[in-house]
Design an enzyme around this catalytic site. Sequence first.
Site, PDB file in Angstrom:
ATOM      1  N   TYR A 144       1.160  -1.253  -0.028  1.00  0.00           N
ATOM      2  CA  TYR A 144      -0.011  -0.072   0.034  1.00  0.00           C
ATOM      3  C   TYR A 144       0.985   1.094   0.055  1.00  0.00           C
ATOM      4  O   TYR A 144       1.717   1.489   0.858  1.00  0.00           O
ATOM      5  CB  TYR A 144      -0.840   0.059   1.167  1.00  0.00           C
ATOM      6  CG  TYR A 144      -1.857   1.100   1.467  1.00  0.00           C
ATOM      7  CD1 TYR A 144      -2.880   1.325   0.494  1.00  0.00           C
ATOM      8  CD2 TYR A 144      -1.620   2.199   2.336  1.00  0.00           C
ATOM      9  CE1 TYR A 144      -3.916   2.635   0.724  1.00  0.00           C
ATOM     10  CE2 TYR A 144      -2.432   3.329   2.484  1.00  0.00           C
ATOM     11  CZ  TYR A 144      -3.593   3.512   1.926  1.00  0.00           C
ATOM     12  OH  TYR A 144      -4.378   4.465   1.885  1.00  0.00           O
ATOM     13  N   ASP A 239       9.442   2.493  -0.490  1.00  0.00           N
ATOM     14  CA  ASP A 239       8.310   3.265   0.208  1.00  0.00           C
ATOM     15  C   ASP A 239       8.764   3.036   1.503  1.00  0.00           C
ATOM     16  O   ASP A 239       8.387   1.878   2.046  1.00  0.00           O
ATOM     17  CB  ASP A 239       7.105   2.743  -0.212  1.00  0.00           C
ATOM     18  CG  ASP A 239       6.125   3.658   0.792  1.00  0.00           C
ATOM     19  OD1 ASP A 239       6.428   4.080   1.964  1.00  0.00           O
ATOM     20  OD2 ASP A 239       4.715   3.392   0.363  1.00  0.00           O
ATOM     21  N   LYS A 267       5.383   9.583   8.632  1.00  0.00           N
ATOM     22  CA  LYS A 267       5.297   8.983   9.938  1.00  0.00           C
ATOM     23  C   LYS A 267       6.264   9.535  10.992  1.00  0.00           C
ATOM     24  O   LYS A 267       6.197  10.616  11.435  1.00  0.00           O
ATOM     25  CB  LYS A 267       5.102   7.436   9.775  1.00  0.00           C
ATOM     26  CG  LYS A 267       3.885   7.029   8.959  1.00  0.00           C
ATOM     27  CD  LYS A 267       3.323   5.550   9.295  1.00  0.00           C
ATOM     28  CE  LYS A 267       2.605   4.991   8.458  1.00  0.00           C
ATOM     29  NZ  LYS A 267       1.139   5.035   8.661  1.00  0.00           N
TER      30      LYS A 267
HETATM   31  N1  HOZ Z   1      -3.929   2.894   6.259  1.00  0.00           N
HETATM   32  C1  HOZ Z   1      -3.304   3.292   7.359  1.00  0.00           C
HETATM   33  C2  HOZ Z   1      -2.381   2.248   8.037  1.00  0.00           C
HETATM   34  N2  HOZ Z   1      -1.723   1.301   7.181  1.00  0.00           N
HETATM   35  C3  HOZ Z   1      -4.301   3.723   8.423  1.00  0.00           C
HETATM   36  C4  HOZ Z   1      -4.325   4.963   8.743  1.00  0.00           C
HETATM   37  C5  HOZ Z   1      -5.272   5.517   9.938  1.00  0.00           C
HETATM   38  O1  HOZ Z   1      -6.255   4.810   9.829  1.00  0.00           O
HETATM   39  O2  HOZ Z   1      -4.932   6.421  10.540  1.00  0.00           O
END
Ligand code: HOZ
Length: 429
Positions: A144, A239, A267
Amino acid sequence: MNQDKSAALFARSKNVIPGGVNSPVRAFGAVGGTPVFIARASGPHIVDVDGNSYIDYVGSWGPMILGHAHPQVTEAVQKAASEGLSFGAPTKREAELAELMIAAVPSVQKVRFVNSGTEATMSAIRLARGFTGREKVVKFAGCYHGHSDLLLSQAGSGVITFGLPDTPGVPKEAVRATLTAPYNDLTALEHLFDESGSEIAAVIIEPVAGNMGVVPPEPGYLQGVRELTRRHGALLIFDEVMTGFRVHYGGAQSLYDIEPDLSCFGKIIGGGMPVGAYAGQAEIMAHVAPEGPVYQAGTLSGNPVAMAAGIATLRLLQQPGVYEQLETTSARLAEGLQQAAQENDIPVQLNRVGSMSTLFFTDQPVRDFASSERSDGQRYALFFHEMLKRGIYLAPSRFEALFTSLAHSGQDIETTIAAARQAMAAIAR
Ligand code: HOZ
């Protein structure tokens, strides 16, 4: 455990926010029940609006490697905020954070800050296309890279959690140039290059996959990907939004000793504030406007408060022993979770790289999207709720990572393992 106030807030939010949340996985859709609304957090603990306290292993999905509300980060943020929230003009802190990143990550010579991981990967792809003059992009099933159109093909995280492989709104045209291959399968990638090598601008990969649950690269895999991209003149984009400054101060690329052409961060470099970055060799980054012709911009990019949080976080991560401590804590937790499962005859696989891990309910190794999907989602949901009841907050999806932080003490880990023993016993019945 009383969660009435969370339930009421969820009902209220659902009236005004789609699904009641601003990012799908948070809605607890995959595990059932009502999401916990957080009031505050400190160190390894989060406290919900009903006053329940949990040991937190989500850590805002990765950024909180120091634990929540670290005093030095909070102080840096408060100082920056008192000096002005946003100027839309360059500041010293942007150069400072870029310098810290360049010193940490060998393949990085220049950095462009954006506001999220999604923006970082989207911009890196545009740059790769602009630099190579090619259009096709290879990504891996279950990886992702945020929610931009072209990268939503066979994506992990919320896309698998909610089973939305073909998100409406993404034009076929937008993913026409996106090719997908299975993770950890060099032969499949080789075939893609045999077919379309001269048209491939870039291969984008999570060097440790974290969005189909944690799936480490098999020995030699990343080296093979590096070799293939080089041979065919395609750029390799790591990534490192999750892995950067997490699995090693220099990211997964330092851990596995591979130099990608471009890297994406997010992050941790924002210390909990909204920050992303794409970065790489000066020759490639020179194509970004205004130095070069590839356009990308942002009003809040390089925001002073966010930069201050990132700088304070990276400085704290430079202290000796930090990654060793994360390793010790994470290894003990992994061992304890596996033992808890074993004692109750529940087959699990625990995949872990440093302080990111996933407990899969399956007896088969998890090495790609297909094997991750074969893990037992219902069992994960039961385990999740048994842990939540006992004050342990895990990701509300089996396709995410569990993050340990420097704030988790030995006692927190033992408390978590004790809860896991009880939770496993409860779900074994
Ligand atoms: N897709 C995010 C984790 N891989 C979640 C992000 C969120 O809900 O803050």
